[in-house]
Motif scaffolding. Structure first.
Motif, short mmCIF file in Angstrom:
data_model
loop_
_atom_site.label_atom_id
_atom_site.label_comp_id
_atom_site.label_asym_id
_atom_site.label_seq_id
_atom_site.Cartn_x
_atom_site.Cartn_y
_atom_site.Cartn_z
N SER A 53 1.10 -1.31 0.07
CA SER A 53 0.07 -0.04 0.07
C SER A 53 0.90 1.44 -0.06
O SER A 53 2.12 1.04 0.24
N GLU A 69 0.52 3.62 2.19
CA GLU A 69 0.77 3.84 3.44
C GLU A 69 2.11 3.10 3.96
O GLU A 69 2.89 3.50 4.63
N THR A 85 5.36 4.63 5.24
CA THR A 85 6.20 4.46 6.67
C THR A 85 7.50 4.30 6.36
O THR A 85 8.41 4.61 7.22
#
Length: 501
Positions: free
Chosen positions: A72, A74, A78
């Motif tokens: 993803s 995300e 990160t």
């Protein structure tokens, strides 16, 4: 006895290397804790499989500290956020692994972010837009879209990686109709250098959209492309192999095809001249966006020349790209690319023979001493007619800065495959010698035709790592300033592989 200066220097270098390796390992640990199950270390089977999946064998020798497999945006964000706390740890992004340049999609003792889990495409019939993920091959994307009767401008060989081709420009079989592959992209879901996720839209940020079309990975990591899709049905195409005695006729057909492409933009070719094991072979990849080639097509002159082997047929677009990819995937070699853009010189059809002969003269000493089958080199002639620039301009433009006002051109790709590391510099120097010769020779051709100096940017997809691709872009200064604005700390400018402003 006190250690010598040389010994102290070696100890210092060793200590720095050890420290760098420890920091990379720490970054890998922190990413693993933040996104569990997404980080593989050198002892894992998946790590080894990913590192050994590069197209060029030379890149399989480069060992990252770990491989991150995000699924993803995300996850990517990160990883980038954590890496920002380790300013001495380099990292890079791998899509399909087709780029043969060391350090572009590979990183030694740094963090490799593989997009292997972000693959495929979806289509929205109401908007006419496709959502394309950056990982995997064009085989994945084209096959997913075919059930809707649409496609996007993309790779001509199905094995080519998705993200790299779209970010670096990308010539497609559909380029004469729709511009470079990057020109149909209207949105980029992107993890920026500061770790935030942004959707870059061609409407709201047209300046950044132009930069994203051909700058490579300098503005962030794209986790999804929004691309204008185009209808596609049965197509005609495939490869034909000819005898070496047919080069003159084939070069004449090539010379007539380049300007003739404007009369029928559904036609496309890749003209390859391969040399190795004592043989010189003409190989042409054909494409026509339709089930049959019209009698008055600019391909007609080619099709009148009888091949030794004929692999062309009417077929689906996915089947064509898959078959093309199979011809290009049969390699167990170290590989290199280098590129040069030449003008179409109407009064000098002998230019192609002159180029090919020079390439043969340069490569012959190596190929003649290499064991049969271990080395091969090719030179590919790829038409870049002005209509491609016109289509690019109509869609807002790209970083290369091509337009309909430019002359017709051809992009050369110099490609070599070889077996041993001991020959690396020999191969690289041969390619450099060829482009040095072209730098001196092209002005002579233009002077003989009384042509002014045309704009001849390099195609990033086909370039060697030491070529100053972005330095030849018309708007280099604008893009350099924009990159600095988007990446004020120089994260992607200094720590991520690829070409730079």
């Amino acid at each position: 006895m006190a250690p010598s200066f040389a010994q102290l220097l070696l100890l210092s270098v060793g200590a720095l290397a050890t420290q760098s390796h420890c920091l990379a390992a720490s970054a890998c640990r922190d990413i693993s804790l933040a996104i569990p199950g997404r980080v593989e270390m050198p002892i894992s089977i998946r790590y080894l499989a990913e590192v050994n999946s590069y197209w060029s064998l030379a890149l399989r020798e480069i060992k990252p500290a770990c491989v991150v497999f995000p699924n993803s945006a995300e996850d990517v964000a990160t990883a980038v956020t954590i890496l920002s706390t380790y300013p001495s740890v380099n990292f890079t992004v791998k899509s399909g692994g087709h780029d043969p340049n060391s350090g572009h999609a590979s990183v030694n003792r740094g963090v490799l972010i593989s997009m292997a889990e972000l693959t495929g495409a979806t289509y929205d019939s109401e908007t006419g837009l496709a959502k394309v993920l950056p990982g995997g091959e064009w085989n994945d994307v084209i096959s997913d879209l075919s059930e809707y009767g649409v496609t996007v401008a993309g790779g001509r060989l199905g094995i080519v990686g998705v993200g790299g081709l779209l970010l670096q420009g990308g010539i497609s079989f559909l380029s004469a109709q729709y511009g470079l592959a990057a020109d149909s992209v209207v949105g980029w879901n992107t993890v920026l250098p500061n770790g935030t996720i942004a959707y870059i839209n061609a409407t709201t940020r047209p300046d950044l959209a132009v930069a994203m079309r051909g700058s490579g990975s300098q503005f962030g990591i794209v986790t999804e492309f929004t691309i204008q899709a185009h209808p596609i049905g049965q197509v005609w195409g495939g490869a034909r192999i000819y005898g070496a005695d047919q080069f003159d006729a084939l070069y004449q057909a090539l010379h007539n095809f380049v300007p003739g492409n404007a009369d029928d933009p559904k036609a496309a070719i890749i003209f390859a001249r391969s040399e190795g094991s004592g043989a010189i072979t003409p190989l042409i990849f054909y494409f026509y966006d339709g089930a049959e080639v019209p009698a008055d097509s600019p391909l007609a002159e080619f099709l009148a020349i009888k091949p030794l082997v004929d692999l062309t047929s009417t077929q689906s677009y996915p089947a064509l790209l898959r078959a093309n990819g199979e011809l290009g995937s049969a390699t167990s070699s170290r590989m290199s690319f280098r590129t040069y853009t030449i003008p179409y010189v109407k009064g000098h059809p002998e230019m192609y023979t002159e180029i090919a002969d020079m390439w043969s003269n340069i490569t012959a000493p190596h190929l003649s001493t290499s064991l049969p089958g271990l080395s091969q080199c090719s030179i590919d002639f790829q038409p870049l007619p002005a209509i491609i620039g016109a289509e690019s301009q109509r869609r807002g433009g790209n970083a290369m800065g091509i337009s309909g006002d430019d002359i017709d051109r051809l992009i050369l790709e110099l490609q070599c495959g070889w077996a041993g590391q001991q020959d690396d510099e020999v191969i690289y120097s041969m390619s450099r010698a060829m482009t040095d010769w072209l730098e001196a020779r092209v002005p002579v051709w233009l002077a003989n035709e009384s042509q002014s100096n045309p704009y001849l940017p390099l195609l990033m997809n086909d370039a060697m790592g030491d070529q100053n691709v972005t330095g030849r872009y018309r708007d280099y200064a604008i893009f350099k300033a924009l990159q600095s604005e988007m990446d004020p700390d120089g994260v992607f400018r200094n720590r991520v592989g690829g070409y730079k402003y």
